[in-house]
Design an enzyme around this catalytic site. Structure first.
Site, short mmCIF file in Angstrom:
data_model
loop_
_atom_site.label_atom_id
_atom_site.label_comp_id
_atom_site.label_asym_id
_atom_site.label_seq_id
_atom_site.Cartn_x
_atom_site.Cartn_y
_atom_site.Cartn_z
N GLU A 279 0.83 -1.21 0.00
CA GLU A 279 0.00 0.00 0.00
C GLU A 279 0.86 1.26 0.00
OE1 GLU A 279 -3.28 -0.34 2.64
OE2 GLU A 279 -3.90 1.74 2.38
N GLU A 282 2.18 1.61 -3.39
CA GLU A 282 1.09 2.06 -4.26
C GLU A 282 0.88 3.57 -4.12
OE1 GLU A 282 -2.70 0.27 -3.34
OE2 GLU A 282 -3.73 1.33 -4.96
N CYS A 305 -8.28 -1.66 4.32
CA CYS A 305 -8.19 -2.79 5.25
C CYS A 305 -9.52 -3.17 5.88
CB CYS A 305 -7.24 -2.47 6.39
SG CYS A 305 -5.61 -2.12 5.80
N SER A 325 -7.19 2.04 -2.24
CA SER A 325 -6.04 1.17 -2.50
C SER A 325 -6.52 -0.18 -3.01
CB SER A 325 -5.25 0.99 -1.21
OG SER A 325 -4.37 -0.10 -1.35
N LYS A 364 -15.51 -9.12 8.50
CA LYS A 364 -14.50 -10.04 7.94
C LYS A 364 -15.12 -11.36 7.52
CE LYS A 364 -10.73 -7.53 8.38
NZ LYS A 364 -9.93 -7.15 7.21
N GLU A 367 -16.28 -10.52 4.22
CA GLU A 367 -15.16 -10.31 3.29
C GLU A 367 -14.58 -11.63 2.78
OE1 GLU A 367 -11.41 -8.99 4.98
OE2 GLU A 367 -11.15 -7.54 3.37
N GLU A 372 -14.57 -12.91 -5.19
CA GLU A 372 -13.27 -12.68 -5.83
C GLU A 372 -12.09 -13.04 -4.92
OE1 GLU A 372 -15.47 -10.45 -4.97
OE2 GLU A 372 -14.55 -8.65 -4.09
N CYS A 520 -10.26 -0.91 14.79
CA CYS A 520 -10.56 -2.34 14.99
C CYS A 520 -10.68 -2.71 16.46
CB CYS A 520 -9.47 -3.20 14.35
SG CYS A 520 -9.18 -2.76 12.65
#
Lengths: 588, 169
Positions: A279, A282, A305, A325, A364, A367, A372, A520
């Site tokens: 990241e 990037e 994230c 990102s 999560k 996720e 994908e 988090c």
């Protein structure tokens, strides 16, 4: 202006306009409630907080009644106690659920209050609510039969998160808190953040458990089960075993995971460092494209994230998806390299590897099931346990957590830098990225005290900072003198604020968004109940974990250097793109 | 600030094409979207326009007024006035507020149910009448009260309901 009131004959001076509830709290008098919580305006929904005010026609709800000069309030008399008990008895009479088979048994405010009030029988055994289970989404289960309509969930969903999945529907006994027209959650906008499950006083909204799947995988001799734990777990898991909030239990956690039967105990922190490598690079690439090549490039770059934030942006701000990102979250990076890099290294067939995550997060679970997220050729992460579920598994297996010796994680994916630790806190991902990016550009450490760019205390919803880049290495001279502007938001309502500021012209280069208040450490899967005070203690614990580490920058993590050398070659390499990066979808 | 008033659409006879109704709805919503508290008046206007609140219209209202769809649905579900199913040409509302109730509103309701052969919330097969229950129209001195469309009938007796119904074409 101060107002003087008398609570149980005690003189109390409070700010004008305070509620009776807050005035009593200031005087050390606890008034029970099932709906009122900090960070939310009082709702007056549950009626449990009733008090007697001299001269008033009826008892009043103390959370919604402001104090008045000279007011004489009684919070503790026979009639007040009986009235409150009556209210709780009415709630119980509608409540449809057996305590002994409820996942919130002993973690339920209604149950606790009933115990305190000495309610030993069902006073009004009439019709109960109808149980309507909505388990349509990967992360959350709603049970309308248990709902006491306190409206905490709809307030957090609408006012803190700005999502608006839940609202009061219908009227009277038939009313429900839920999506429009009795729809399931998967049919409406929901980011799966689980702040509703974290704040529900009863068992009406909970995470969808993966415990049984994990036990099954552990029992299966053909499976090689690896576990990763997110940075935020170590600062909160102890609370489930009687430790003070803010107690780090990293070592005991590693020992417990091994005793549970996982074949390898790894750390999401390793993947967090990997994320920073990707990241941070990037970000620098985007800046180079914009400043040197004068190309149209999406800036600011947003962090990626937090899966609730990703889903939120996909719903509400599809036009900024290019700004986010392309890095997968650490959880997903871990899964992708566990079933490729590690499988090869350990000589295990990736089809036999089961990747289990322990996350502070319910999103999560969503996720890992995104279609994908299978770049390893398999579902990269198989199961996600919340912190609460891990605690339940430890209790189920009879492990005496408090007496465990400190253990360590396995290599080569079990070590993280201090920069990875702070992924747990609001502001942490941004700071971690800058620790690495600044050093790449200048060859020097981030020139701020203790490597902390933003104030580490306080829970302001939006924080901003700027950093002048000076003394660049020759390759990065185009950044010389650039004032790098960064923003941090936690809680999706605050993400909205920062995006709106950006739209009216405020300039940023890099913005971090975490879905949950506090980051988090305040996630929807953390031990209940998370207050601001507990958020601050967990944040502090995480910073002390960071500050206590030898390696505090992601690019200095030896295991990260090793995976690049042996496998990925370099950040943003072809293989990195295949395994560690992803794309987003317009859900509007 | 513009005064908020539910706008009465002149026609819901079905002769206007649905697309035209949605065009009108968009104009109404856009004119009111910056006004605080616009949701209920907009819902009233929409119901006047379509005769009920179709899902597509509610989605447009949610989007244009920037209110979560769950909130729009919550308001629609709270007020018995709002309906998400198509209504007959005339909506009959029988008041069962306290005064009307004690003065025989319930019997009037039963008579209407029998006469129309529909239940509460129902619509006659010829789409002429829908039957609803109201909770106080603020005309307690005239109890029991029945409203048909926007006309009010006072001191209604069960035996008088067919005469009322016959007066509507």
């Amino acid at each position: 202006m101060m107002t003087t009131v008398y609570i149980n004959k005690q003189i109390v001076n409070v700010e004008e306009g305070s509620s009776i509830f807050d005035a009593a709290a200031k005087a050390g008098i606890k008034i029970p409630t099932l709906c009122h919580v900090e960070n939310q305006l009082p709702k007056g929904a549950c009626r449990v907080c009733m008090v007697d005010v001299e001269g008033a026609r009826n008892m009043v709800a103390s959370c919604t009644t402001p104090v008045a000069e000279g007011m004489k309030i009684t919070t503790n008399s026979k009639s007040v106690r009986e009235a409150r008990k009556f209210v709780v008895e009415l709630l119980i009479s509608e409540h449809c659920g057996e305590c002994k088979t409820c996942v919130r048994n002993e973690d339920c405010e209604l149950q606790q209050l009933a115990t305190e009030m000495g309610i030993m029988e069902i006073a009004f055994p009439g019709e109960t609510l109808k149980t309507f289970i909505d388990d349509s989404t990967p992360a959350l289960v709603r049970d309308s039969g248990k709902c006491i309509k306190c409206r905490r969930c709809m307030t957090v969903c609408n006012e803190i998160q700005g999502v608006g999945s839940l609202f009061a529907q219908g009227r009277g006994f038939e009313s429900k808190i839920g999506p429009a027209f009795d729809q399931h959650l998967d049919g409406v906008v929901c980011v799966q953040c689980g702040q509703c499950a974290a704040i529900c006083p009863v068992g009406a909204i909970t995470e969808k458990e993966h415990i049984d799947f994990v036990w099954e995988a552990i029992e299966d001799p053909t499976k090689f089960v690896v576990v990763q734990t997110a940075p935020a777990i170590r600062a909160a898991l102890g609370e489930c075993f009687g430790y003070e909030p803010g107690t780090l239990v990293t070592g005991k956690m590693a020992s417990a995971l091994r005793l549970l039967g996982f074949d390898r105990v790894f750390d999401t922190n390793f993947a967090a460092d990997l994320t920073i490598m990707e990241e941070g690079t990037e970000l620098l690439t985007r800046l180079k494209l914009a400043l040197v090549d004068k190309q149209q490039v999406a800036l600011p770059q947003f962090t990626s994230c937090s899966p609730g934030w990703i889903k939120y942006a996909e719903y509400f701000y599809p036009e900024i998806l290019d700004n986010i990102s392309s890095c997968k979250s650490p959880q997903q990076m871990f899964g992708a390299v566990a079933k490729t890099y590690y499988a090869k290294k350990a000589g295990v067939d990736p089809k036999d590897i089961v990747v289990v995550s322990v996350m502070p997060c319910t999103a999560k679970k969503f996720e890992c099931q995104r279609p994908e997220m299978n770049d390893s050729g398999f579902q990269d992460v198989d199961y996600v346990l919340t912190t609460r579920e891990l605690a339940r598994m430890i209790k189920q297996s009879g492990i005496d957590f408090r007496s465990l010796e400190d253990g360590t994680m396995d290599s080569p994916m079990g070590n993280g830098s201090g920069a990875a630790d702070i992924f747990a806190n609001t502001g942490g991902v941004m700071e971690a990225a800058l620790r690495t990016a600044y050093q790449i550009v200048t060859g020097r450490e981030l020139p701020v005290k203790n490597l902390h760019l933003l104030p580490v205390e306080g829970l302001e919803g939006v924080k901003k900072a700027s950093l002048k880049i000076e003394g660049c290495l020759p390759a990065w001279s185009f950044l010389e003198g650039v004032e790098l502007k960064v923003g941090v938001a936690h809680g999706l309502g605050n993400a909205k604020k920062i995006i709106e500021a950006m739209r009216v012209g405020e300039e940023f280069h890099f913005i971090e968004v975490m879905t949950c208040p506090g980051g988090c450490i305040g996630g929807g899967g953390q031990p209940r109940f998370t207050t601001n005070e507990i958020r601050k203690k967990r944040i502090q614990a995480i910073y002390s974990e960071d500050e206590g580490k030898q390696v505090r920058k992601s690019h200095e993590n030896p295991e990260v250097l090793q995976i690049y050398e042996e496998f990925l070659k370099q950040p943003l390499s072809h293989l990195s793109h295949d395994l560690l990066h992803t794309k987003y979808f317009d859900r509007n | 600030m513009t005064e908020l008033k539910p706008q009465i659409a002149s026609c819901n006879c079905g002769e206007v094409h649905e697309d035209e109704l949605y065009e009108r709805l968009k104009i109404i919503v856009q004119s009111q979207r910056t006004i605080p508290g616009a949701l209920i008046p907009v819902l009233q206007t929409t119901q006047n326009l379509f005769g009920y609140l179709p899902e597509k219209a509610l989605r447009i209202i949610s989007k244009e007024l920037k209110k979560p769809y769950s909130e729009v649905a919550g308001v629609v579900g709270f007020y018995s006035y709002f309906s998400t199913t198509p209504k007959g040409k005339y909506t009959i509302r029988v008041c069962l507020g306290t005064a009307c109730y004690v003065r025989g509103g319930q019997d009037v309701l039963k008579a209407l149910q029998k006469e129309l052969n529909i239940g509460i919330g129902g619509t006659t097969p010829d789409k002429k009448f829908s039957l609803e229950v109201g909770r106080c129209f603020g005309a307690c001195g005239l109890a029991p009260v029945v409203m048909v469309g926007d006309q009010t009938f006072q001191r209604v007796k069960p035996t008088g309901v067919s005469e009322i119904l016959n007066s509507f074409e």
